[in-house]
Design a protein around this motif. Structure first.
Motif, PDB file in Angstrom:
ATOM      1  N   LEU A 182      33.198   9.591  -1.096  1.00 11.39           N
ATOM      2  CA  LEU A 182      32.643   8.812   0.003  1.00 11.39           C
ATOM      3  C   LEU A 182      32.981   7.330  -0.145  1.00 11.39           C
ATOM      4  O   LEU A 182      33.257   6.644   0.845  1.00 11.39           O
ATOM      5  CB  LEU A 182      31.123   9.007   0.064  1.00 11.39           C
ATOM      6  CG  LEU A 182      30.634  10.393   0.501  1.00 11.39           C
ATOM      7  CD1 LEU A 182      29.111  10.470   0.408  1.00 11.39           C
ATOM      8  CD2 LEU A 182      31.093  10.716   1.910  1.00 11.39           C
ATOM      9  N   GLY A 183      32.968   6.838  -1.378  1.00  8.50           N
ATOM     10  CA  GLY A 183      33.356   5.454  -1.597  1.00  8.50           C
ATOM     11  C   GLY A 183      34.819   5.194  -1.238  1.00  8.50           C
ATOM     12  O   GLY A 183      35.145   4.173  -0.624  1.00  8.50           O
ATOM     13  N   GLU A 184      35.694   6.132  -1.612  1.00 11.73           N
ATOM     14  CA  GLU A 184      37.097   5.988  -1.249  1.00 11.73           C
ATOM     15  C   GLU A 184      37.282   6.017   0.266  1.00 11.73           C
ATOM     16  O   GLU A 184      38.091   5.260   0.826  1.00 11.73           O
ATOM     17  CB  GLU A 184      37.915   7.112  -1.894  1.00 11.73           C
ATOM     18  CG  GLU A 184      37.999   7.019  -3.407  1.00 11.73           C
ATOM     19  CD  GLU A 184      38.863   5.845  -3.860  1.00 11.73           C
ATOM     20  OE1 GLU A 184      39.682   5.369  -3.056  1.00 11.73           O
ATOM     21  OE2 GLU A 184      38.702   5.396  -5.010  1.00 11.73           O
ATOM     22  N   LEU A 185      36.522   6.898   0.944  1.00 12.87           N
ATOM     23  CA  LEU A 185      36.629   6.977   2.397  1.00 12.87           C
ATOM     24  C   LEU A 185      36.180   5.688   3.058  1.00 12.87           C
ATOM     25  O   LEU A 185      36.863   5.157   3.956  1.00 12.87           O
ATOM     26  CB  LEU A 185      35.793   8.160   2.898  1.00 12.87           C
ATOM     27  CG  LEU A 185      35.731   8.351   4.417  1.00 12.87           C
ATOM     28  CD1 LEU A 185      37.132   8.608   4.982  1.00 12.87           C
ATOM     29  CD2 LEU A 185      34.796   9.494   4.776  1.00 12.87           C
ATOM     30  N   GLU A 186      35.060   5.132   2.622  1.00 13.52           N
ATOM     31  CA  GLU A 186      34.587   3.875   3.192  1.00 13.52           C
ATOM     32  C   GLU A 186      35.553   2.730   2.903  1.00 13.52           C
ATOM     33  O   GLU A 186      35.796   1.879   3.764  1.00 13.52           O
ATOM     34  CB  GLU A 186      33.197   3.558   2.651  1.00 13.52           C
ATOM     35  CG  GLU A 186      32.122   4.531   3.106  1.00 13.52           C
ATOM     36  CD  GLU A 186      30.765   4.186   2.527  1.00 13.52           C
ATOM     37  OE1 GLU A 186      30.690   3.180   1.785  1.00 13.52           O
ATOM     38  OE2 GLU A 186      29.786   4.915   2.810  1.00 13.52           O
ATOM     39  N   ALA A 187      36.111   2.716   1.675  1.00 14.80           N
ATOM     40  CA  ALA A 187      37.069   1.659   1.341  1.00 14.80           C
ATOM     41  C   ALA A 187      38.316   1.751   2.217  1.00 14.80           C
ATOM     42  O   ALA A 187      38.848   0.728   2.690  1.00 14.80           O
ATOM     43  CB  ALA A 187      37.441   1.754  -0.135  1.00 14.80           C
ATOM     44  N   SER A 188      38.812   2.975   2.433  1.00 20.53           N
ATOM     45  CA  SER A 188      40.010   3.132   3.269  1.00 20.53           C
ATOM     46  C   SER A 188      39.729   2.708   4.703  1.00 20.53           C
ATOM     47  O   SER A 188      40.596   2.077   5.355  1.00 20.53           O
ATOM     48  CB  SER A 188      40.482   4.585   3.226  1.00 20.53           C
ATOM     49  OG  SER A 188      39.495   5.462   3.776  1.00 20.53           O
ATOM     50  N   GLU A 189      38.543   3.015   5.213  1.00 19.80           N
ATOM     51  CA  GLU A 189      38.201   2.587   6.568  1.00 19.80           C
ATOM     52  C   GLU A 189      38.158   1.065   6.667  1.00 19.80           C
ATOM     53  O   GLU A 189      38.637   0.475   7.647  1.00 19.80           O
ATOM     54  CB  GLU A 189      36.858   3.190   6.976  1.00 19.80           C
ATOM     55  CG  GLU A 189      36.896   4.707   7.143  1.00 19.80           C
ATOM     56  CD  GLU A 189      35.518   5.280   7.431  1.00 19.80           C
ATOM     57  OE1 GLU A 189      34.532   4.489   7.341  1.00 19.80           O
ATOM     58  OE2 GLU A 189      35.410   6.484   7.731  1.00 19.80           O
ATOM     59  N   GLN A 190      37.607   0.411   5.650  1.00 18.70           N
ATOM     60  CA  GLN A 190      37.563  -1.052   5.666  1.00 18.70           C
ATOM     61  C   GLN A 190      38.955  -1.657   5.536  1.00 18.70           C
ATOM     62  O   GLN A 190      39.267  -2.683   6.173  1.00 18.70           O
ATOM     63  CB  GLN A 190      36.659  -1.551   4.538  1.00 18.70           C
ATOM     64  CG  GLN A 190      35.194  -1.151   4.697  1.00 18.70           C
ATOM     65  CD  GLN A 190      34.575  -1.725   5.956  1.00 18.70           C
ATOM     66  OE1 GLN A 190      34.899  -2.850   6.370  1.00 18.70           O
ATOM     67  NE2 GLN A 190      33.687  -0.947   6.575  1.00 18.70           N
TER      68      GLN A 190
END
Length: 260
Positions: free
Chosen positions: A196-204
């Motif tokens: 989930l952290g990787e997903l949020e980072a990629s979105e940002q």
């Protein structure tokens, strides 16, 4: 003549003494938390107390009943859960007599009967649930056991106030299995949180790239800021790439100046 009179006096004294003892034995004192179930010639007469009561000897018999809450320890029971796990469970039972007449007449020994009923109910109720429910949902199980016991003991004049499961004992093999399961669950949660952290980072990052692509000068400023941060780390050699977008931007500035 004197001997006859003496014997009569002795007999009269004995009769008076027996009458006094009989009268004294008629009076009974009951404490505030006690009641007396009185039988007359073997038939139920009435419930008396507390305080001073009169019980006629020979004709009436009295049985004392304690109305205070009884705390009963239910012995450990071997239970097989619905998922075929063998455990030992013990509990504590809180109940009191609310109807002395039923508690004496309807059951021979209400303490023993309540204890046996609590043991069988504990085994039957817990056998319908899985081990995880025994460990996590004790309040629900306590309420179910209390409700069943209260409905069965109502005809005995007993009110079950509360049931508490104290211990659920597992063997060593099952404890190790539960520990492995808990460790695997923690690893799963850690991987999910990392993903989930990787997903949020990629979105940002996608949002930042879209914003920077709208203004070339912003990309140049961000690049210069990165160089400033690297230079502040007292490095003797700095290697940095030149992005193509920056070269295109510089070439566009040069061509514009040439045209002017």
């Amino acid at each position: 003549m004197n001997e006859v009179i003496s014997s009569l006096q002795v007999s009269f004294s004995l009769v008076v003494l027996l009458l006094l003892l009989l009268i004294i034995s008629m009076f009974r004192i009951l404490r505030e938390y006690e009641r007396a179930v009185v039988f007359m010639l073997g038939r139920f007469y009435r419930v008396k107390g507390p305080g001073l009561i009169i019980v006629i000897p020979v004709i009436q018999q009295m049985v004392r009943v304690d109305l205070r809450t009884v705390v009963m320890d239910v012995p450990s029971q071997d239970v097989i859960s619905r998922d075929n796990v063998s455990v030992r469970v013990n509990a504590v039972l809180y109940f009191r007599v609310v109807d002395p007449q039923k508690a004496i007449i309807n059951v021979e020994d209400f303490l023993s009967a309540t204890s046996q009923l609590a043991q069988t109910t504990l085994r039957s109720v817990l056998g319908q649930h899985e081990l995880d429910e025994m460990l996590a949902n004790r309040d629900m199980l306590n309420a179910d056991i209390q409700r069943i016991l209260d409905s069965h003991t109502d005809v005995w004049g007993i009110k079950v106030a509360n049931v508490e499961i104290k211990h659920v004992d597992l063997n060593e093999t099952m404890i190790r299995a539960i520990a492995r399961q808990a460790e695997a669950e923690r690893e799963r949660r850690a991987k999910v949180i990392h993903a989930l952290g990787e997903l949020e980072a990629s979105e940002q990052l996608v949002a930042a790239a879209a914003r920077l692509s709208q203004e070339p000068n912003a990309l140049l400023l961000r690049y210069l800021q990165t160089l400033t941060e690297v230079a502040g780390e007292n490095n003797s050699t700095i290697l940095f790439p030149l992005p193509i977008e920056l070269l295109n931007h510089l070439s566009g500035l040069t061509s514009s100046k040439t045209q002017q």
